[in-house]
Design an enzyme around this catalytic site. Structure first.
Site, PDB file in Angstrom:
ATOM      1  N   THR B  41      -6.655 -21.950  76.452  1.00 25.25           N
ATOM      2  CA  THR B  41      -7.567 -21.697  77.566  1.00 25.25           C
ATOM      3  C   THR B  41      -7.062 -22.220  78.869  1.00 25.25           C
ATOM      4  O   THR B  41      -6.143 -23.017  78.910  1.00 25.25           O
ATOM      5  CB  THR B  41      -8.820 -22.510  77.241  1.00 25.25           C
ATOM      6  N   ASP B  57     -11.550 -19.092  81.774  1.00 22.93           N
ATOM      7  CA  ASP B  57     -11.111 -17.715  81.514  1.00 22.93           C
ATOM      8  C   ASP B  57     -11.864 -17.237  80.271  1.00 22.93           C
ATOM      9  O   ASP B  57     -12.722 -17.949  79.757  1.00 22.93           O
ATOM     10  CB  ASP B  57      -9.597 -17.678  81.310  1.00 22.93           C
ATOM     11  N   ARG B  59     -10.321 -15.553  77.325  1.00 20.61           N
ATOM     12  CA  ARG B  59      -9.497 -15.039  76.223  1.00 20.61           C
ATOM     13  C   ARG B  59      -9.481 -16.035  75.073  1.00 20.61           C
ATOM     14  O   ARG B  59      -9.275 -17.226  75.279  1.00 20.61           O
ATOM     15  CB  ARG B  59      -8.073 -14.814  76.723  1.00 20.61           C
ATOM     16  N   LYS B  73     -16.792 -19.353  77.273  1.00 21.15           N
ATOM     17  CA  LYS B  73     -16.330 -20.716  77.060  1.00 21.15           C
ATOM     18  C   LYS B  73     -17.182 -21.740  77.763  1.00 21.15           C
ATOM     19  O   LYS B  73     -16.953 -22.934  77.600  1.00 21.15           O
ATOM     20  CB  LYS B  73     -14.891 -20.856  77.543  1.00 21.15           C
ATOM     21  N   GLY B  87      -9.716 -25.677  72.903  1.00 18.18           N
ATOM     22  CA  GLY B  87      -9.324 -26.185  71.591  1.00 18.18           C
ATOM     23  C   GLY B  87      -9.730 -25.191  70.520  1.00 18.18           C
ATOM     24  O   GLY B  87      -9.751 -24.006  70.742  1.00 18.18           O
ATOM     25  N   SER B 169      -4.510 -24.986  77.702  1.00 18.19           N
ATOM     26  CA  SER B 169      -3.076 -24.750  77.737  1.00 18.19           C
ATOM     27  C   SER B 169      -2.605 -24.380  79.134  1.00 18.19           C
ATOM     28  O   SER B 169      -1.435 -24.537  79.468  1.00 18.19           O
ATOM     29  CB  SER B 169      -2.693 -23.673  76.731  1.00 18.19           C
ATOM     30  N   ASP B 206       0.043 -18.743  82.091  1.00 18.26           N
ATOM     31  CA  ASP B 206      -0.070 -19.167  80.702  1.00 18.26           C
ATOM     32  C   ASP B 206      -0.416 -17.966  79.827  1.00 18.26           C
ATOM     33  O   ASP B 206      -1.298 -17.188  80.162  1.00 18.26           O
ATOM     34  CB  ASP B 206      -1.177 -20.238  80.593  1.00 18.26           C
ATOM     35  N   SER B 209      -4.139 -17.778  78.227  1.00 15.46           N
ATOM     36  CA  SER B 209      -5.345 -17.531  79.034  1.00 15.46           C
ATOM     37  C   SER B 209      -5.254 -16.155  79.632  1.00 15.46           C
ATOM     38  O   SER B 209      -4.153 -15.670  79.917  1.00 15.46           O
ATOM     39  CB  SER B 209      -5.450 -18.524  80.183  1.00 15.46           C
TER      40      SER B 209
END
Lengths: 145, 274
Positions: B41, B57, B59, B73, B87, B169, B206, B209
């Site tokens: 994330t 985000d 995803r 999220k 996580g 991440s 990243d 995400s």
């Protein structure tokens, strides 16, 4: 990170604690169910398989011990003594051994009727799919077996 | 039926019966065991003049595959507290639901809105008890009677109180934007734009995400949960349901046959109204 064969550390936690696995295998007819639990081994039955297993089993007793000793240091011996007497009395209010009791008095004393944790959601004994044999469990409790 | 053992009811809570079996299976199987769904994330939060802005985000990934393009999220904890979770997806969901239930019970009992420190302490105790096995990195943001607060709780139970924050991440990319442009006491629009830019940087840099950006603004007056705040340029135009409107297929002929019914037997049962 987690070394499952680190027996020395786990053994020291085992000292004053409740034993983890029964000595009779859990398959049908009392035989080891190799498909589900793998091959028999003495180590598997005596030592906990996951580092959290012991910690979780002893969590409530440890927490109670810590709270009672703090209470004794602050207020004197009478305070934990009275509380433990109440807990013992509340713990004796149970149904027959094969039925699940609500433990309402015990929950109220502990304060766990006002909080929700994983023990209320996962593996709720009130919704367990297996029930013990009623006659045998009552005889076992009365000491006739 | 053979002699059955005297059954002890299993203890409530986590059940460790399968650990030995899993360890044995891992040795036998050559391929990797299936991994749990992680959110991979970018989540960010910051405190502005009138409250807290949280962004995330949408995803959810399962190794290299995008499992959910529109996952939420930002979780609800209390009317004045929201929480972003990174996580393992199941862990963040369940932990935030438990926290929300506990705080609801508390506010029903005491008649007060819960405070941020209560939420943070409950989370910290719960996560420390399980020694990092619950993989939940959480950003808690909320407004209570003591002011605006932003906290982060790690999976092992560590807590940090900060004015701006990014986790997941994609946190390094998002933190770069936040470090560059953050000022204390920003206005609402500037704060929303800064969080959007931070999450956008995370999405661009990243792989874990992506897709849309959700923003949640918490102020003393209330909560504004904008989902989605910005949609991704690569929107999927495939429909989920293919329902055609009546008249799409032309009707050539029509034949109506009435069904003749006759009453064969009639029984009357009195209803007992007392």
């Amino acid at each position: 990170m987690l070394n499952l064969f680190d027996t020395r550390g786990l053994r020291s936690q085992l000292k004053d604690s409740i034993p983890v696995a029964g000595l009779c295998p859990t398959g049908s007819y009392g035989l080891q169910d190799s498909m589900r639990s793998g091959f028999t081994s003495v180590k598997n039955e005596l030592l906990p398989s996951h580092p959290l297993e012991l910690s979780e089993k002893n969590y409530q007793p440890n927490k109670d011990k810590m709270n009672f000793s703090t209470l004794r240091n602050i207020q004197g011996l009478h305070a934990p003594l009275k509380l433990q007497m109440e807990y013992r009395a509340a713990r004796q209010i149970q149904r027959l051994p094969f039925l699940q009791s609500s433990n309402l008095a015990l929950d109220t004393l502990r304060g766990s009727d006002e909080s929700i944790g994983f023990e209320d959601i996962l593996n709720d004994p009130a919704q367990s799919e297996m029930m013990g044999e009623p006659h045998m469990m009552v005889e076992y409790k009365l000491g006739l077996l | 039926m053979a002699l059955s053992n005297i059954l002890e009811t299993p203890a409530a809570g986590f059940n460790f019966d399968n650990v030995v079996r899993n360890a044995a299976l891992e040795g036998l199987l050559e391929e990797q065991p299936p991994k749990p769904l992680k959110t991979g994330t970018t989540i960010a939060g910051l405190i502005f003049k009138d409250g807290v802005v949280l962004g995330a985000d949408t995803r959810a990934t399962s190794s290299e595959v995008v499992a959910d393009k529109m996952c939420a999220k930002i979780h609800y904890i209390a009317p004045n507290i929201y929480c972003c979770g990174a996580g393992t997806a199941a862990d963040t969901e369940k932990t935030t639901e438990l926290l929300s239930s506990n705080l609801t019970i508390f506010s029903l009992n005491s008649g007060r809105n819960p405070r941020m420190v209560m939420a943070v302490n409950i989370l910290q105790d719960m996560l420390y008890r399980y020694h990092g096995n619950i993989g939940a990195n959480l950003i808690l943001g909320g407004v209570d009677c003591t002011g605006n607060h932003l906290y982060t709780v790690g999976p092992w139970g560590s807590v940090n109180k900060v004015p701006y924050l990014a986790m997941g991440s994609g946190d390094l990319a998002a933190l770069g934007i936040l470090e560059d442009r953050f000022k204390h006491d920003l206005e609402l629009e500037e704060a929303k734009e800064l969080v959007r830019a931070a999450i956008h940087a995370g999405i661009m840099c990243d792989l874990g995400s992506g897709n849309n950006i959700d923003i949640c603004v918490i102020t003393r007056k209330g909560v504004d949960y904008i989902r989605p705040y910005q949609e991704s340029a690569y929107k999927d135009t495939r429909k989920i349901k293919y329902k055609y409107r009546p008249g799409t297929t032309p009707v050539l002929t029509q034949k109506v046959v009435p069904l003749k019914l006759e009453v064969v037997q009639e029984t009357v049962q009195q209803m007992d109204t007392a």
